[in-house]
Design an enzyme around this catalytic site. Structure first.
Site, PDB file in Angstrom:
ATOM      1  CG  ASP A  30      -1.032  -2.586  -3.565  1.00  0.00           C
ATOM      2  OD1 ASP A  30      -0.073  -1.618  -2.963  1.00  0.00           O
ATOM      3  OD2 ASP A  30      -1.132  -2.747  -4.515  1.00  0.00           O
ATOM      4  CG  ASN A  53       2.230  -0.316  -1.574  1.00  0.00           C
ATOM      5  OD1 ASN A  53       2.140   0.582  -2.471  1.00  0.00           O
ATOM      6  ND2 ASN A  53       3.034  -1.173  -1.610  1.00  0.00           N
ATOM      7  CD  GLU A  68       3.041  -1.235  -6.138  1.00  0.00           C
ATOM      8  OE1 GLU A  68       2.959  -0.027  -6.870  1.00  0.00           O
ATOM      9  OE2 GLU A  68       2.735  -1.553  -5.175  1.00  0.00           O
TER      10      GLU A  68
END
Lengths: 182, 569
Positions: free
Chosen positions: B296, B254, B170
């Site tokens: 994700d 991801n 992220e």
């Protein structure tokens, strides 16, 4: 009767009009933004001194608050604090302020960073930019005048618009009366 | 089970117990008949109040516990009454690392081998500690928090090497798996998940089963120019090892950012799985669960290495309950998908084409920049996240702790600032069909169907533990440690711990010869972040949208962090 209603309505309208933002069209240049007086604790050694509070320059300025909101998203503040509910970082919409709720404290937190993972932005943003973010952050818990807080977002809303939030009372809220002091 | 996964010396030297990652114990003292007699043998407070995802490790009559940040390592002496503390090791990680930990400051456990404990710290250091004395043997910095990297996964020790991967999907980091020399801590090799073949360790030995993964420098060309440098594919989950084939298996996370429109292409080698030579790290095959992932769906869950009768013959398979909701069975020698069946509710895709291995996406649930796409299932944490399953060869069932969440998803433009979140999505999660947010499912791998299922109110964020006594253990976010019948799922016993459970339960044989069961409580992780991080659920986007789905959790549990060990009287 009609007259009373009209008078009452006029008074209500007048009261609402007072809620309007107070925009300063000649805001200070970056170099002239206030230097904060930073106090992190309500406990003071010796007699309690009155430390003048630093006013946030843009709290009552809707345009600058909106500018703060834009920066809040572009600088990825929202990646950790989201719309004020928190995630990686703590919530910004409640009554808990780990490093103080005064504008000066919030300014210092953004500019200096904090040891638990908050990066320092003082080297990346101008004081003026930081002050706009301060006002946006304060608007998240309703601490700024309602008329200057952002309204409904264009994005998927996670939350009531800051404008529609009930102001929180930052903790601690107790200030001893002057008569208690020796 | 393959031979290398059998045999049980009563220890638990790595979170997955064996290299096949079965988390199955051959101990059978605790049975459906007597499990209700389980009593607390001892407890130990870790003094840390964030999410405890770790597995306790037991070796040489010592229990090793690593805490979430600040990653304190405790050694408890199991030979003494009450298991007193033998030593404490404080690695002093940089507190600023907490600012780059997406989903609580967790640690998934340590590993034991050759008289050493190897641990990772949140600020991306790998440290070896003498298991007897608690003295540091070496310490190696493997990543940099200023690029958004952290380490939360449990290292795996394979022969003379320690395997470690990074977190930070992220934050626009580039994923890698790295091998350190167990004796010295020196970095021996590193294989990235994006970039040119040389960095991914793709060479002449690379033989992917599907043609779509063949070509030069696909880790560069399957991204827009330069985007592979912030392309994600982190390795924060589980690694398995087949000593017969000398292959390690590890998934990739991801792609970054979540906003898919900013990275057209298949985004190799993210959200897939690599088989690598255990010595050199050379890639041998690759399969991509989610080409151009849009939701994700990290590909880093546990993979169980089993030998199962498939199509009339015993095959060496790799079983993967994947975040996208499919239970994959792959041939672990070639990377061919043998089957892929939904174990949770899915509408983001319509199945897996077993001829091409391709996931068939549902275009209605594909995020579009600036548009809110409603009701995507499963949500970002998938039908199942990192929480590891367990397999019992006695029942042939895979015991799956998982969640039932869907989401609304709005892609927005992400702004890359190194060391800060790089997501580009507003997400709001909620319970999936049925309203229960979690399941504990027993999956018949060969029969390709659910054998039985327990509905749980909250996502089941703990690991599972299967035993030869036909008792299966798991914990719940609202603090119940449960034992169920391996054949039927019938609840046999439950114990309310102080906080919520997101850790990995284990079992071991004590010095007195008895079977013990251990679990750590301490709510947190992504699912429990609302409690661990004192979040405000009035903002339904908080914690990447998870807070919305978990808004009632703070009324059920408070923060904690305690080891509980149980035994029969």
């Amino acid at each position: 009767m009609t007259r009373t209603v009209l008078c009452a309505s006029a008074l209500v309208l007048l009261a609402l009009a007072c809620e309007r933002e107070d925009r300063d069209f000649h805001s200070d240049p970056a170099a002239a933004t206030p230097k904060p007086n930073i106090v992190m604790s309500s406990l003071q050694p010796g007699p309690v001194a009155v430390i003048p509070k630093t006013e946030a320059p843009y709290d009552d300025n809707a345009w600058m608050t909106a500018e703060g909101m834009r920066l809040y998203h572009q600088m990825n503040c929202s990646g950790c604090h989201f719309e004020g509910g928190g995630g990686i970082g703590p919530p910004l919409m409640d009554d808990e302020w780990i490093y103080g709720s005064d504008p000066a404290n919030i300014y210092a937190t953004i500019a200096e960073g904090r040891p638990g993972g908050m990066p320092p932005w003082g080297t990346r943003m101008t004081p003026q930019q930081i002050w706009t973010v301060v006002s946006y952050v304060r608007s998240l818990s309703g601490l700024t005048p309602r008329g200057a807080r952002p309204g409904r977002s264009d994005h998927m809303s996670g939350n009531l618009a800051p404008q529609n939030r009930t102001p929180e009372k930052p903790k601690p809220t107790f200030t001893p009366p002057a008569s208690w002091r020796p | 089970m393959p031979a290398f996964a059998t045999g049980d010396d009563g220890q638990w030297v790595r979170p997955a117990r064996d290299y096949a990652s079965t988390r199955y114990s051959a101990m059978a003292e605790i049975t459906p008949q007597n499990v209700s007699q389980l009593k607390v043998a001892f407890t130990f407070a870790t003094g840390v109040l964030r999410g405890h995802e770790e597995a306790p490790i037991v070796a040489n009559n010592t229990m090793y516990i690593v805490t979430p940040f600040p990653n304190i390592l405790y050694a408890l002496d199991l030979t003494q009454p009450g298991a007193p503390l033998k030593w404490t090791f404080k690695p002093q990680p940089d507190a600023a690392a907490q600012g780059v930990a997406c989903c609580d400051v967790v640690n998934r456990g340590v590993a034991y081998a050759d008289g050493r404990i190897v641990m990772n710290t949140l600020d991306a250091q790998t440290i070896a500690v003498d298991a007897t004395s608690g003295k540091q043997l070496w310490r190696t910095r493997v990543g940099d928090i200023n690029t958004g990297e952290s380490v939360t996964m449990a290292p795996l020790i394979v022969k003379d090497k320690v395997l470690v991967g990074n977190s930070g999907g992220e934050f626009g980091v580039r994923g890698w798996l790295t091998a350190l020399d167990l004796a010295t801590g020196r970095i021996v090799w590193r294989a990235y998940a994006t970039g040119p073949d040389s960095l991914v360790k793709i060479g002449p030995r690379f033989k992917p089963f599907y043609d779509v993964n063949k070509g030069k420098d696909l880790g560069v060309t399957s991204f827009p120019p330069e985007k592979w440098k912030t392309g994600g594919g982190t390795m924060w989950g589980w690694i398995s090892y087949d000593p017969d084939l000398n292959i390690v298996y590890a998934g990739t996370g991801n792609p970054g950012p979540w906003d898919p429109d900013s990275r057209p292409g298949r985004n190799l080698w993210t959200s897939g799985i690599f088989a690598r030579d255990a010595d050199s790290g050379d890639a041998l095959w690759f399969y991509q669960w989610n080409p151009h992932d849009m939701h994700d769906y990290d590909g880093i869950n546990e993979q169980l290495l089993l030998d199962l009768p498939i199509g009339g013959r015993t095959r060496k398979v790799l079983v993967r309950p994947e975040r996208n909701g499919y239970l994959y069975v792959l041939d672990r020698t070639t990377g061919e998908v043998l089957s892929a069946d939904p174990f949770g509710f899915i509408n983001s895709s319509k199945g897996v084409d077993l001829r091409t291995g391709e996931l068939i996406l549902n275009p209605d649930k594909a995020p579009v920049l600036g548009k809110v796409v409603r009701d995507i299932c499963p949500a970002a944490p998938g039908a199942k996240d990192w929480q590891p399953s367990s397999y019992s060869p006695r029942t042939g069932l895979l015991y799956l702790p998982h969640q039932n969440l869907c989401m609304d998803f709005e892609s927005v433009e992400a702004n890359y600032i190194m060391g800060t979140p790089y997501v580009g999505a507003n997400v709001k999660m909620f319970a999936g069909p049925g309203g229960n947010r979690g399941f504990f499912t027993a999956w018949d791998i060969v029969g390709r169907k659910v054998a039985w299922q327990v509905k749980e109110d909250f996502p089941v964020w703990s690991g599972a533990l299967a035993t030869a006594g036909d008792v299966v253990f798991y914990g719940t976010l609202d603090g119940w440690f449960k034992a169920v019948d391996a054949h039927t799922g019938a609840l046999l016993w439950k114990f309310r711990t102080g906080s919520g459970i997101i850790s990995q339960p284990i079992t071991y044989r004590g010095p007195d010869g008895k079977q013990y069961v251990a679990v750590v409580d301490g709510v947190g992780g992504w699912a429990g972040a609302i409690v661990a991080g004192s979040l405000d659920a009035r903002d339904s986007l908080a914690a990447l949208g998870m807070a919305n789905a978990m808004r009632d959790l703070p009324q059920k549990v408070a923060k904690g962090g305690t080891v509980y060990v149980f035994a029969l009287p």
